[in-house]
Write a protein that holds these residues in place. Structure first.
Motif, PDB file in Angstrom:
ATOM      1  N   LEU A  69       0.120   9.279   9.729  1.00  0.00           N
ATOM      2  CA  LEU A  69      -1.227   8.845   9.333  1.00  0.00           C
ATOM      3  C   LEU A  69      -1.129   7.564   8.514  1.00  0.00           C
ATOM      4  CD1 LEU A  69      -2.626  12.360   8.378  1.00  0.00           C
ATOM      5  CD2 LEU A  69      -2.778  11.156  10.569  1.00  0.00           C
ATOM      6  N   ILE A  70      -2.281   6.943   8.302  1.00  0.00           N
ATOM      7  CA  ILE A  70      -2.252   5.660   7.593  1.00  0.00           C
ATOM      8  C   ILE A  70      -2.896   5.799   6.210  1.00  0.00           C
ATOM      9  CG2 ILE A  70      -2.161   4.243   9.685  1.00  0.00           C
ATOM     10  CD1 ILE A  70      -5.123   3.789   9.480  1.00  0.00           C
ATOM     11  N   SER A  71      -2.537   4.876   5.334  1.00  0.00           N
ATOM     12  CA  SER A  71      -3.005   4.926   3.942  1.00  0.00           C
ATOM     13  C   SER A  71      -4.421   4.367   3.843  1.00  0.00           C
ATOM     14  CB  SER A  71      -2.071   4.073   3.076  1.00  0.00           C
ATOM     15  OG  SER A  71      -2.234   2.713   3.442  1.00  0.00           O
ATOM     16  N   PRO A  72      -5.107   4.645   2.732  1.00  0.00           N
ATOM     17  CA  PRO A  72      -6.448   4.074   2.531  1.00  0.00           C
ATOM     18  C   PRO A  72      -6.442   2.546   2.641  1.00  0.00           C
ATOM     19  CG  PRO A  72      -6.026   5.764   0.901  1.00  0.00           C
ATOM     20  CD  PRO A  72      -4.743   5.567   1.647  1.00  0.00           C
ATOM     21  N   GLU A  73      -5.382   1.912   2.134  1.00  0.00           N
ATOM     22  CA  GLU A  73      -5.333   0.438   2.184  1.00  0.00           C
ATOM     23  C   GLU A  73      -5.281  -0.041   3.634  1.00  0.00           C
ATOM     24  OE1 GLU A  73      -2.745   2.128   0.265  1.00  0.00           O
ATOM     25  OE2 GLU A  73      -4.319   2.211  -1.242  1.00  0.00           O
ATOM     26  N   GLU A  74      -4.414   0.626   4.420  1.00  0.00           N
ATOM     27  CA  GLU A  74      -4.309   0.225   5.838  1.00  0.00           C
ATOM     28  C   GLU A  74      -5.615   0.486   6.574  1.00  0.00           C
ATOM     29  OE1 GLU A  74      -0.033   1.129   7.573  1.00  0.00           O
ATOM     30  OE2 GLU A  74      -0.607   2.623   6.076  1.00  0.00           O
ATOM     31  N   TYR A  75      -6.245   1.611   6.247  1.00  0.00           N
ATOM     32  CA  TYR A  75      -7.509   1.936   6.922  1.00  0.00           C
ATOM     33  C   TYR A  75      -8.578   0.889   6.574  1.00  0.00           C
ATOM     34  CZ  TYR A  75     -11.590   4.304   8.697  1.00  0.00           C
ATOM     35  OH  TYR A  75     -12.743   4.577   9.393  1.00  0.00           O
ATOM     36  N   ASN A  76      -8.596   0.490   5.309  1.00  0.00           N
ATOM     37  CA  ASN A  76      -9.556  -0.545   4.895  1.00  0.00           C
ATOM     38  C   ASN A  76      -9.394  -1.817   5.706  1.00  0.00           C
ATOM     39  OD1 ASN A  76     -11.445   0.187   2.960  1.00  0.00           O
ATOM     40  ND2 ASN A  76      -9.867   0.331   1.376  1.00  0.00           N
ATOM     41  N   LYS A  77      -8.136  -2.128   6.037  1.00  0.00           N
ATOM     42  CA  LYS A  77      -7.886  -3.351   6.823  1.00  0.00           C
ATOM     43  C   LYS A  77      -8.457  -3.191   8.235  1.00  0.00           C
ATOM     44  CE  LYS A  77      -3.682  -4.692   4.455  1.00  0.00           C
ATOM     45  NZ  LYS A  77      -2.259  -4.365   4.524  1.00  0.00           N
ATOM     46  N   ILE A  78      -8.327  -1.985   8.802  1.00  0.00           N
ATOM     47  CA  ILE A  78      -8.806  -1.759  10.174  1.00  0.00           C
ATOM     48  C   ILE A  78     -10.318  -1.948  10.271  1.00  0.00           C
ATOM     49  CG2 ILE A  78      -9.184   0.057  11.902  1.00  0.00           C
ATOM     50  CD1 ILE A  78      -6.439   1.116  11.276  1.00  0.00           C
ATOM     51  N   ILE A  79     -11.023  -1.453   9.243  1.00  0.00           N
ATOM     52  CA  ILE A  79     -12.496  -1.500   9.338  1.00  0.00           C
ATOM     53  C   ILE A  79     -13.074  -2.772   8.742  1.00  0.00           C
ATOM     54  CG2 ILE A  79     -12.711   1.006   9.359  1.00  0.00           C
ATOM     55  CD1 ILE A  79     -13.500   0.898   6.425  1.00  0.00           C
ATOM     56  N   ALA A  80     -12.203  -3.631   8.186  1.00  0.00           N
ATOM     57  CA  ALA A  80     -12.713  -4.850   7.543  1.00  0.00           C
ATOM     58  C   ALA A  80     -13.345  -5.769   8.580  1.00  0.00           C
ATOM     59  CB  ALA A  80     -11.575  -5.564   6.832  1.00  0.00           C
TER      60      ALA A  80
END
Lengths: 489, 124
Positions: free
Chosen positions: B113-124
């Motif tokens: 799974l991915i971290s909150p930081e990585e997820y934030n990058k995906i949805i940015a």
């Protein structure tokens, strides 16, 4: 939003004792009901509304003005080809010789009707570039299902039905559904940045398990698949069949014949391309045409001509998939499509597609500076605008669609195809004038301006329609599917 | 911003782990993109699921989407509150709008799974 009552139901308008006609008193003996079982005899009121003729007339005319329809305004619903339906079609289909004809009438007395089916089939085959056709399926998805069953029967006759049908991610939702219903597994491939089939992705999934590739051409982005011949060669190389969803046939009639592009099977939507009414105004009709090798598998009966050129029903098809309709399909729809094609002729058919493509590209040229276009390839008879540029003002495609209603236009197809985030799929069709296209373009441009300057106007839209913005979530969660009948009725 | 104590999938599911129980839902971004959720079709308690398998569907006003098991294990609880009031998914995607609880069979799968930081990058 509080519900405002614009027009009561005809039952609520009913007044006891009022009527539209004075019937004479009973002058024959009352029927004996002894032979009718007790539980079959109605005890309560019949509940029919009682109104004067003028009030019935006003009620229904008023309802017709509350709704939006192609006879009232522009209806650019993408992939639906909401062209005007010439009234001559309706006149022909309402002739008693057609409407009173029972489907089991002896063929010697129904020659005219069978001749119409034969001629319509021949004209459609000419457009498709195919050798055989069935008019039985009652709609586009029904045609898809019949077409896939024909492919399955053919492949079974060759040894095995195979397992998978490939389709692009821009496909109509009915395609994967038809694939599953015909016992296949849908295998989806991604589109390229230009909106076309990714040939390498296709190569990666093609195998001896592939039964068919199902394509819409031009696709649902309105883009013509330029590499279609190479695609067809690859599909045929593994022994699979090419299926064309004919939803977008309006873009290329008389110019490109799907059979010559390599498609083995296709379905037509008479209610789209051939100017017969849609949906509630239907019914639809989804003929399926095929190449010679698939002819033995067509649903029975097949309309064919004997050596003297006389049309008749051929039931002797041992390899047929069977029947897909009670009788021969929606015959009166065929009459309308037949007349439409006879009125147009081959030249007229070509002009339909020319104007459909021209109108679409004209409209696109007027609005493209205000809306995005995810796929930059020049489209044909429809285009998919993307309202993503308006998202920074808090505007979604639904707000644009709802605001268009205020300007007197039906909204385009929304949120489809799924690969365009804020899709507004616009298909003007050939039947619209430049004046109408300009008025629509002005509205789209005005809405783009409103999105920046007064976004709340869009959020609150529509305000000029009989019913305002609905809570669609609530409507779907708490379904009230019919008018609650009052106790005293 | 997304909660810091959760892990995410690229398909916009979130996972919160408490001991051997993983709670799963969809992100605030996902509910915003879907629009009004009108129905969630759940897996059945007792189902054994593998990581990234489709385990149910989310029906929104304009589309129907699959959701996926973020971890392998056994479904031990589904959020029955969503049957009557699926709108909680829109209102509290990280709280009352959770979907299912899965008893982890392979805790190492959490590393996929991915971290909150990585997820934030995906949805940015």
């Amino acid at each position: 939003m509080a519900e405002k009552i614009i027009e009561k139901t005809i039952f609520e308008l009913s007044r006891p004792g009022v009527g539209g006609a004075n019937l004479p008193g009973l002058d024959v003996p009352e029927a004996n009901t002894d032979s009718i079982p007790e539980n079959m005899i109605r005890k309560g009121k019949i509940g029919l509304p009682e109104l004067a003729e003028i009030d019935v007339m006003r009620h229904f005319v008023k309802l017709s003005t509350l709704n939006h329809h192609v006879e009232k305004g522009f209806y650019p619903l993408g992939s639906c080809t909401m062209k005007y339906n010439p009234k001559a079609n309706e006149n022909a289909a309402s002739l008693n010789g057609f409407t009173d004809l029972h489907p089991l009438t002896f063929s010697g007395l129904s020659r005219g009707a069978i001749e119409i089916m034969a001629q319509l089939g021949e004209m459609l085959r000419e457009i498709a570039g195919h050798e055989a056709i069935t008019l039985q399926p009652s709609a586009g998805a029904h045609g898809e299902f019949a077409g896939l069953l024909i492919i399955r029967a053919y492949l079974e006759s060759m040894g095995e039905p195979r397992k998978e049908v490939i389709l692009p991610d821009s496909a109509h939702g009915t395609n994967p559904a038809s694939i599953v219903f015909s016992g296949y597994k849908p295998v989806q491939i991604k589109s390229l940045d230009n909106g076309m089939v990714d040939i390498e992705a296709l190569r990666g999934v093609l195998s001896k398990d592939t039964a068919a590739l199902m394509l819409t051409n031009p696709n649902t982005l309105g883009i013509f698949e330029k590499e279609i011949k190479q695609i067809a060669a690859m599909v045929h190389e593994v022994g699979a069949q090419m299926y064309m969803d004919g939803a977008n046939l309006n873009a290329m009639m008389g110019y490109v014949r799907p059979g010559e592009l390599g498609f083995d099977v296709m379905h037509f939507n008479l209610h789209k391309t051939f100017s017969t009414p849609h949906g509630g105004g239907g019914p639809g009709s989804g003929p399926v045409s095929v190449k010679r090798h698939l002819e033995p598998f067509l649903p029975i009966p097949v309309v064919v001509r004997n050596n003297e050129g006389e049309p008749h029903f051929d039931w002797e098809r041992p390899q047929s998939i069977g029947k897909v309709s009670g009788f021969y399909g929606n015959f009166l729809v065929m009459v309308k499509a037949w007349l439409y094609l006879r009125m147009l002729g081959l030249e007229g058919v070509r002009e339909v597609s020319e104007w459909a493509v021209l109108n679409s590209n004209y409209l696109l040229s007027r609005v493209e500076d205000y809306y995005g276009l995810k796929f930059k390839t020049t489209p044909m008879h429809e285009f998919v605008a993307d309202s993503t540029p308006l998202k920074e003002y808090g505007i979604r495609n639904i707000d644009v669609a709802k605001r268009l209603l205020d300007y007197g236009f039906h909204a385009p197809t929304m949120s489809f195809p799924l690969i365009v985030p804020e899709a507004l799929m616009i298909e003007p069709t050939e039947t619209e004038s430049k004046a109408t296209l300009d008025a629509f373009a002005e509205a789209m441009i005005a809405i783009a301006r409103e999105a920046k300057e007064t976004p709340d106007v869009l959020h609150e839209a529509p305000v000029n329609t009989p019913i305002g913005r609905l809570d669609e979530g609530k409507a779907a969660r708490r379904r009230v599917l019919r008018w609650p009948i009052p106790e005293d009725l | 911003m997304v909660p810091e104590n959760l892990k995410f999938t690229k398909e916009h599911e979130w996972v919160g782990v408490d001991g051997e129980i993983a709670t799963m839902g969809i992100s605030d971004y996902a509910q915003g993109e879907l629009g009004d959720v009108v129905f969630v079709e759940m897996p059945v308690v007792g189902d054994i699921v593998a990581q990234f398998d489709s385990i149910g569907t989310i029906e929104a006003v304009k589309s129907v989407s699959d959701f996926f098991a973020p971890v392998s294990g056994e479904i031990v609880e589904v959020n029955t509150a969503l049957e009557e009031t699926p709108e909680i998914v829109n209102k509290e995607p990280y709280g009352g709008g959770w979907f299912v609880k899965i008893k982890l069979s392979e805790p190492s799968g959490l590393d996929n799974l991915i971290s909150p930081e990585e997820y934030n990058k995906i949805i940015a």
